[in-house]
Each structure stands twice: as C-alpha cells, then as structure tokens.
Design a protein around this motif. Structure first.
Motif, PDB file in Angstrom:
ATOM      1  N   LEU A 127       0.918  -0.457   0.195  1.00 27.55           N
ATOM      2  CA  LEU A 127      -0.532  -0.047  -0.014  1.00 27.55           C
ATOM      3  C   LEU A 127       1.406   1.414   0.038  1.00 27.55           C
ATOM      4  CD1 LEU A 127      -3.110   1.190   0.503  1.00 27.55           C
ATOM      5  CD2 LEU A 127      -2.294   1.356   2.655  1.00 27.55           C
ATOM      6  N   LEU A 128       1.988   0.994   1.019  1.00 31.06           N
ATOM      7  CA  LEU A 128       2.706   2.361   1.135  1.00 31.06           C
ATOM      8  C   LEU A 128       3.679   2.866   0.006  1.00 31.06           C
ATOM      9  CD1 LEU A 128       4.130   1.705   4.568  1.00 31.06           C
ATOM     10  CD2 LEU A 128       2.561   3.447   4.011  1.00 31.06           C
ATOM     11  N   GLN A 133       4.597   5.902  -2.972  1.00 24.21           N
ATOM     12  CA  GLN A 133       5.843   5.491  -3.429  1.00 24.21           C
ATOM     13  C   GLN A 133       6.740   5.643  -2.701  1.00 24.21           C
ATOM     14  OE1 GLN A 133       6.219   5.187  -6.693  1.00 24.21           O
ATOM     15  NE2 GLN A 133       3.455   5.320  -6.923  1.00 24.21           N
ATOM     16  N   VAL A 134       6.884   4.998  -1.363  1.00 28.64           N
ATOM     17  CA  VAL A 134       7.293   4.665  -0.574  1.00 28.64           C
ATOM     18  C   VAL A 134       8.523   3.341  -1.065  1.00 28.64           C
ATOM     19  CG1 VAL A 134       8.527   3.582   2.126  1.00 28.64           C
ATOM     20  CG2 VAL A 134       6.523   5.462   1.073  1.00 28.64           C
ATOM     21  N   HIS A 135       9.248   3.498  -1.291  1.00 31.09           N
ATOM     22  CA  HIS A 135      10.172   1.755  -1.307  1.00 31.09           C
ATOM     23  C   HIS A 135      10.157   1.331  -0.573  1.00 31.09           C
ATOM     24  CE1 HIS A 135      13.290  -0.254  -3.238  1.00 31.09           C
ATOM     25  NE2 HIS A 135      13.282   0.498  -4.478  1.00 31.09           N
ATOM     26  N   GLU A 136       9.949  -0.506  -1.057  1.00 27.61           N
ATOM     27  CA  GLU A 136       9.493  -1.656  -0.839  1.00 27.61           C
ATOM     28  C   GLU A 136      10.495  -1.921   0.311  1.00 27.61           C
ATOM     29  OE1 GLU A 136      10.301  -3.208  -4.632  1.00 27.61           O
ATOM     30  OE2 GLU A 136       9.505  -0.908  -4.074  1.00 27.61           O
ATOM     31  N   SER A 233      -1.841   0.948  -9.234  1.00 27.78           N
ATOM     32  CA  SER A 233      -1.423   0.714  -7.692  1.00 27.78           C
ATOM     33  C   SER A 233      -2.072  -0.229  -7.204  1.00 27.78           C
ATOM     34  CB  SER A 233      -2.531   1.874  -7.186  1.00 27.78           C
ATOM     35  OG  SER A 233      -1.527   2.947  -7.161  1.00 27.78           O
ATOM     36  N   ARG A 234      -3.443  -1.014  -7.607  1.00 32.14           N
ATOM     37  CA  ARG A 234      -4.270  -2.567  -7.399  1.00 32.14           C
ATOM     38  C   ARG A 234      -3.242  -3.714  -7.592  1.00 32.14           C
ATOM     39  NH1 ARG A 234      -8.808  -4.204 -10.884  1.00 32.14           N
ATOM     40  NH2 ARG A 234      -7.105  -4.749 -12.243  1.00 32.14           N
ATOM     41  N   ALA A 239       0.737  -7.715  -6.109  1.00 32.88           N
ATOM     42  CA  ALA A 239       1.691  -8.197  -6.057  1.00 32.88           C
ATOM     43  C   ALA A 239       2.224  -8.864  -4.986  1.00 32.88           C
ATOM     44  CB  ALA A 239       2.377  -7.953  -6.787  1.00 32.88           C
ATOM     45  N   MET A 240       2.900  -7.644  -3.889  1.00 38.53           N
ATOM     46  CA  MET A 240       3.261  -7.709  -2.278  1.00 38.53           C
ATOM     47  C   MET A 240       2.131  -8.511  -1.687  1.00 38.53           C
ATOM     48  SD  MET A 240       5.837  -6.530  -2.069  1.00 38.53           S
ATOM     49  CE  MET A 240       6.238  -6.787  -0.575  1.00 38.53           C
ATOM     50  N   VAL A 241       0.607  -8.809  -1.541  1.00 33.81           N
ATOM     51  CA  VAL A 241      -0.209  -9.576  -1.322  1.00 33.81           C
ATOM     52  C   VAL A 241       0.016 -11.431  -1.106  1.00 33.81           C
ATOM     53  CG1 VAL A 241      -2.764 -10.494  -0.122  1.00 33.81           C
ATOM     54  CG2 VAL A 241      -2.213  -7.823  -0.196  1.00 33.81           C
TER      55      VAL A 241
END
Length: 355
Positions: A127-128, A133-136, A233-234, A239-241
């Motif tokens: 989400l971030l 645009q916070v780097h994962e 965004s979705r 992808a992360m989930v």
C-alpha cells in the motif's frame, strides 16, 4: 552449443566448482575434504531418517523462495519474507490450538489463516509503495523487526508469560504417522504436497491468467501498463499480498508440521532471508525455485552432520555451503565462459574448413 545443453551444464559446473573450492577451504584449514563431503552425503541420503529430515528442511525454503520470486517477477523486491513467514507461523499456531474443528478441515483453516496473515503483513508495504511511492525494500526490512517483536509479545500473551504457545490440536496437524514410520520417525510431514501445489499455483497465476499477465506487465513497465488501462496501484498491492501469502504458508508448515507450536524468538529464523538465495538459484521461476530449495535445503540439513561425523566446525560448514551457492548463483559468468568456448571452437572449425 544448444541452449538446452548450456542450461543443463551451468548448474552442474557451478556445483562442481563450489565443491572444489569448498574442498580447498577445508584442506587449508586442516580438515579432510573427503571425510567432510562423505559426512555431507550421509547427512542428506545416509538413511531414510536423514532423507525425511532433508525433505522437511526443504519445505519452508520452497515457500520462502516462491515469495521472493513472485515479488521479483512482478517488479517488487520483497525483503520482508522473514516477517511475513513468522506472522503466518503465529496465525497457524493460534488457529491450531484455539479452535476445535474436524480433522482435515482444521489444518486447511489454519493454513489459510497463515496465508492471510502473511498477505496482510505484506499489504502494508504494498500500500505504501502504491499510494506514496515509499520504497518497498526499506519498509519490508523494517516490517521484519516489527513482526519479530509482535510475535514474541503475542506468544507471551497467549501462553500467560510462557516461552511458547500451547501445542496445536491433533486435528490441525499435517504430520503423519505413516510418513514418520517409513522414515525412521523423522519429522517429515504432508507439507511437501502443499509445497508442490504452491509451485504449480504460482506457475499457473503468472503464465496462464490475465491477472498474472497484468502483474508482470506492471512490474516490467508501470507507465505503459497504466496507458494500456491497467490499475497499477491495485496490481502493486496484489503482487505484495500474494507474495506475502506464499511466505505465510511457509510459516504454517513449521507450525502445523514440524513443531506444533511457535516459540519466542531471540533472532530471526533465517528462512525468509535464505529465500532470496533460493529464488536467485531458481532464476525466479516456480520450478526453478523448487530445485533451488532442494539444493539449499539438502546442503543445510546435510551440513549438520559434518561437525559430528567429520569434526568440521560449523563455521567451515557454512563457508562450504555458501561457496557452493555462490558458484551456482554465478551461473551467468559460467554461461559466458561456455559461450566463449563454443565461439572459439566454431571459429577454429571455420578456419580449418577454409584451409
């Protein structure tokens, strides 16, 4: 030189180089490489117990590798697999002891709870990344430490200040008396079936579904994907989930199969971080990850026999394992060398024909 032949030769040459350099390290530190590698072999294939423990060790590495690989294939760098894995471990252990459900269904619910827990923990950096645009990489690394302390606090609360949660009910276990009996009472469990299914599921999602196509497209080029009408965004969040869900499943295997509970941790398990190496070894491909996990898990479990059987210190064992993995991961250099050899042979053949 055909591409298929090259693909087969690269890992073989890599493993041989790793074994040779590992032997040099052992010899230079005063240990017998032959005894060391015999102990390694015995630790992996020596008897049915060792083979059962080797397969058990491989299982969580499959899920950790899939989690890292899925994120990478979709343009994300999930360094938080460790945290997502232990959150899934906690969720599976909690569902395993706190609920009374029919045998079979109980394990399925606990496994799904672990996937949800891992996915939710990965949802935050997703989400971030998508919205701010916070780097994962930064967020997922920090989430590992948060997860470690959250899990320890939760274990303390669930056990009234104890060091581990209550043991899960038998109805939630994926361990098997049958598997145990045929492997001299090793801790092998049915998680290896779940791991194979997870490999197939990842392959199917990425290669056979519209969702997988969009996830890969967004990872490859966000601007072009947005222009094509995809919800960037979705897809980043999704992808992360999904990556986190794979990691959470790895935790479920430890809770429901190997240990039957979760204990307080003074440090990370290391499985999530090792998943990065497994994904690299498997070239971020689902079936490649399975092979990478087999190599990594085999070396890890077999290496535990080297100190007792050959007198080789744990530090040397770790160096030897790391060298083997290093050379396997450096396959691109070997590929260049093989290509150069093939070109030189072709050039010499051309010169002879001209003469």
């Amino acid at each position: 030189m055909s591409s298929r032949f090259t693909a087969i030769m690269i890992p073989i040459i890599s493993i041989i180089l790793g074994l040779i350099v590992g032997a040099i390290v052992m010899a230079s530190t005063g240990f017998n490489p032959v005894d060391g590698y015999l102990a390694l072999w015995e630790g992996i294939f020596g008897d049915t117990y060792n083979m059962g423990e080797t397969v058990r060790t491989i299982i969580p590495y499959v899920f950790a590798g899939l989690a890292v690989a899925f994120a990478f294939r979709t343009g994300m760098f999930n360094i938080g697999v460790e945290g997502q894995l232990i959150m899934g471990w906690l969720a599976a252990a909690y569902v395993g002891y706190a609920f009374n459900l029919p045998t079979g269904l109980h394990a399925v619910v606990a496994i799904l709870a672990a996937a949800v827990a891992g996915g939710l923990w990965a949802f935050i950096p997703g989400l971030l990344k998508a919205k701010l645009q916070v780097h994962e990489v930064i967020v997922t690394i920090m989430m590992n430490y948060i997860a470690l302390h959250v899990v320890n606090a939760a274990i303390s609360a669930m056990s009234n200040g104890g060091e581990k949660t209550p043991d899960i009910h038998d109805s939630a276990r994926i361990s098997s008396e049958f598997l145990s009996s045929i492997t001299q009472y090793s801790r092998l469990h049915w998680g290896f079936i779940v791991a194979i299914l997870a490999v197939i599921i990842m392959w199917f999602i990425l290669e056979k579904t519209k969702t997988g196509y969009e996830l890969k497209a967004v990872g490859f080029n966000k601007n072009a994907s947005e222009y094509a009408g995809m919800n960037v965004s979705r897809n980043i969040i999704m992808a992360m989930v999904i990556s986190g869900a794979f990691a959470g499943l790895g935790g479920a295997m430890e809770a429901l199969g190997t240990f039957g509970n979760i204990s307080r941790m003074t440090a990370f398990t290391g499985i999530g971080f090792d998943g990065i190496a497994v994904a690299l070894l498997g070239a971020n491909q689902p079936f490649g990850v399975l092979l990478g996990a087999i190599l990594f898990g085999g070396l890890k479990n077999g290496g535990t026999n080297m100190p007792s059987a050959a007198g080789i210190p744990d530090e040397i064992v770790t160096i030897v394992i790391a060298l083997i993995i290093f050379f396997v991961a450096s396959g691109y250099i070997i590929q260049l060398a093989l290509s150069k050899i093939a070109k030189n042979k072709a050039a010499k053949k051309t010169v002879k024909e001209e003469k």
